[in-house]
Design a protein around this motif. Structure first.
Motif, short mmCIF file in Angstrom:
data_model
loop_
_atom_site.label_atom_id
_atom_site.label_comp_id
_atom_site.label_asym_id
_atom_site.label_seq_id
_atom_site.Cartn_x
_atom_site.Cartn_y
_atom_site.Cartn_z
N ASN A 15 0.83 -1.21 0.00
CA ASN A 15 0.00 0.00 0.00
C ASN A 15 0.86 1.26 0.00
OD1 ASN A 15 -2.39 -1.46 0.01
ND2 ASN A 15 -2.50 -1.54 2.24
N ALA A 16 1.96 1.22 0.75
CA ALA A 16 2.85 2.39 0.80
C ALA A 16 3.50 2.64 -0.55
CB ALA A 16 3.91 2.18 1.88
N VAL A 17 3.89 1.56 -1.24
CA VAL A 17 4.51 1.72 -2.55
C VAL A 17 3.50 2.24 -3.56
CG1 VAL A 17 5.55 0.48 -4.50
CG2 VAL A 17 6.28 -0.04 -2.17
N ILE A 18 2.30 1.65 -3.56
CA ILE A 18 1.28 2.09 -4.52
C ILE A 18 1.00 3.58 -4.38
CG2 ILE A 18 -1.18 1.89 -5.09
CD1 ILE A 18 -0.93 -1.12 -4.55
N SER A 19 1.01 4.08 -3.15
CA SER A 19 0.73 5.50 -2.93
C SER A 19 1.84 6.40 -3.48
CB SER A 19 0.54 5.77 -1.43
OG SER A 19 1.77 5.65 -0.73
N ARG A 20 3.02 5.82 -3.70
CA ARG A 20 4.16 6.62 -4.19
C ARG A 20 4.53 6.31 -5.64
NH1 ARG A 20 7.74 8.31 -0.04
NH2 ARG A 20 9.12 8.95 -1.74
N SER B 126 14.48 14.51 -12.88
CA SER B 126 14.72 14.49 -11.44
C SER B 126 13.51 14.01 -10.64
CB SER B 126 15.16 15.87 -10.95
OG SER B 126 14.17 16.83 -11.22
N ASP B 127 12.32 14.03 -11.24
CA ASP B 127 11.14 13.52 -10.55
C ASP B 127 11.27 12.03 -10.24
OD1 ASP B 127 10.00 16.01 -10.59
OD2 ASP B 127 8.64 15.59 -12.26
N GLU B 128 12.11 11.34 -11.00
CA GLU B 128 12.28 9.90 -10.79
C GLU B 128 13.00 9.58 -9.48
OE1 GLU B 128 13.74 7.49 -13.96
OE2 GLU B 128 12.59 8.54 -15.51
N ILE B 129 13.65 10.56 -8.87
CA ILE B 129 14.33 10.31 -7.60
C ILE B 129 13.33 9.82 -6.55
CG2 ILE B 129 15.61 11.43 -5.72
CD1 ILE B 129 16.81 13.30 -7.83
N ALA B 130 12.09 10.27 -6.65
CA ALA B 130 11.05 9.86 -5.70
C ALA B 130 10.71 8.38 -5.82
CB ALA B 130 9.79 10.70 -5.91
N ARG C 65 13.18 0.18 -4.20
CA ARG C 65 13.89 -0.63 -3.20
C ARG C 65 12.91 -1.60 -2.53
NH1 ARG C 65 18.54 1.06 -0.94
NH2 ARG C 65 17.94 3.26 -1.15
N ALA C 66 11.74 -1.09 -2.17
CA ALA C 66 10.72 -1.94 -1.54
C ALA C 66 10.28 -3.06 -2.48
CB ALA C 66 9.52 -1.08 -1.14
N LEU D 19 9.25 5.13 3.32
CA LEU D 19 8.39 5.59 2.23
C LEU D 19 7.51 6.76 2.64
CD1 LEU D 19 7.46 2.10 0.80
CD2 LEU D 19 8.48 3.95 -0.54
N GLN D 20 7.30 6.92 3.91
CA GLN D 20 6.48 8.03 4.41
C GLN D 20 7.30 9.30 4.59
OE1 GLN D 20 4.93 6.15 7.93
NE2 GLN D 20 3.20 5.22 6.86
N GLU D 21 8.61 9.19 4.48
CA GLU D 21 9.49 10.35 4.59
C GLU D 21 9.62 11.04 3.23
OE1 GLU D 21 13.15 8.76 5.98
OE2 GLU D 21 12.38 8.23 7.97
N PRO D 22 10.04 12.31 3.22
CA PRO D 22 10.29 12.97 1.93
C PRO D 22 11.39 12.24 1.17
CG PRO D 22 10.22 14.56 3.73
CD PRO D 22 10.25 13.21 4.36
N PRO D 23 11.30 12.16 -0.15
CA PRO D 23 12.35 11.48 -0.93
C PRO D 23 13.67 12.24 -0.87
CG PRO D 23 10.80 12.59 -2.39
CD PRO D 23 10.23 12.67 -1.00
#
Length: 328
Positions: free
Chosen positions: A183-188, A260-264, A270-271, A317-321
């Protein structure tokens, strides 16, 4: 293909020697196994004292079309003067077959280990990754898969439901941790990110150094975001990773623009690798090489650690990238 072939139990040294002899190669040394769990890879020397590597593909993993796309990508890179281990042609074919096994022969290109903490080497690797992606952008994979939620998360989750390797007393906690991570990955995850042909598994172990980088093992080549080939080079704490990433991107962009948006996507990827790796181990457990080399998978401590890893990754994943230093 029977189960014994899938686990390589029918791939004997004589079978390998016969396969090479059919292609006009006479082995004048023993077959030295190289480190590969997914396939069977051997180094040898022929009667002219030339060294080669032969790779037998695991049956039922890739289709003929998928392997041929991997080979063509290697050849495309070689034509663009990217230092990569590409298969040799025999009667105009790179993909060969013997007794139901598909295999390929490569020149043996030695080198020492790439030093992941060496900034100069990292810059050099990043420049070539820019060139790899420059070539990758010229065409697309049709048969090979694309990195995404389905293959890397949802299919493994289904596998975990019935996996007997996961201790029964920990199964519920493990599945709950897996669901939280998914769920955390899907949200990001960004479904609209640009996809291109990638090396796919560009960690330090797949880069040799011989007066510069040499990229090996494109077995996991697939479509995906450019950052997939960059993030596995990062190591250390966040400050160190930020410096490394800035170095990588600056060198990379000498040949290919980077979004650079791909950094997020680094932490989501990784997950996804965490989950996909566990599913891979479970799928391969019938191969005798896996219980022999990964005996800790049968212990409860291993699965407790995986639960903790998944829970911690959700927090990440909940932290800023990762943020690059602003340019003024």
């Amino acid at each position: 293909m029977n189960d014994q072939a899938f686990t390589f139990q029918t791939l004997h040294p004589d079978t390998i020697m016969d396969a090479l002899f059919e292609q006009g190669i006479r082995v004048d040394s023993g077959l030295t196994p190289l480190n590969s769990y997914e396939n069977r890879v051997y180094q040898f020397q022929d009667e002219d004292r030339q060294r080669f590597v032969v790779k037998f593909y695991r049956p039922q993993r890739w289709s003929v079309e998928q392997i041929q796309e991997e080979h063509q990508f290697s050849l495309d890179l070689l034509a663009d003067e990217v230092p990569v281990a590409a298969p040799l042609k025999f009667n105009h074919q790179t993909l060969l077959t013997h007794q139901g096994f598909y295999f390929a022969v490569f020149p043996s290109l030695g080198g020492r280990q790439f030093e992941a903490d060496n900034i100069d080497q990292m810059e050099w690797v990043a420049r070539y990754l820019g060139r790899i992606h420059q070539t990758g952008n010229k065409n697309r994979f049709i048969a090979r898969p694309t990195i995404g939620i389905q293959e890397y998360l949802l299919e493994p989750r289904q596998l975990f439901e019935t996996a007997t390797l996961i201790p029964a007393g920990l199964k519920a906690a493990f599945l709950a941790a897996t669901d939280g991570l998914i769920n955390a990955v899907i949200s990001r995850w960004d479904e609209n990110v640009k996809m291109l042909r990638l090396h796919g598994d560009c960690h330090a172990g797949n880069i040799l150094w011989r007066d510069g980088p040499l990229f090996v093992d494109l077995d996991d080549a697939r479509m995906g975001p450019a950052i997939q080939d960059l993030w596995m080079l990062l190591n250390g704490d966040k400050a160190e990773q930020r410096m490394q990433l800035e170095t990588i991107i600056e060198a990379y962009e000498e040949f290919t623009p980077f979004d650079s948006d791909e950094i997020a996507l680094i932490e989501p990827l990784r997950a996804m690798r965490f989950v996909y790796y566990l599913a891979w181990l479970i799928r391969r457990w019938d191969d005798p090489a896996f219980p022999r080399n990964f005996p800790w998978l049968t212990g409860e401590d291993y699965w407790r650690n995986q639960i903790s890893t998944f829970v911690e990754q959700v927090k990440v994943l909940q932290e800023p990238p990762l943020q690059l230093t602003p340019m003024y």
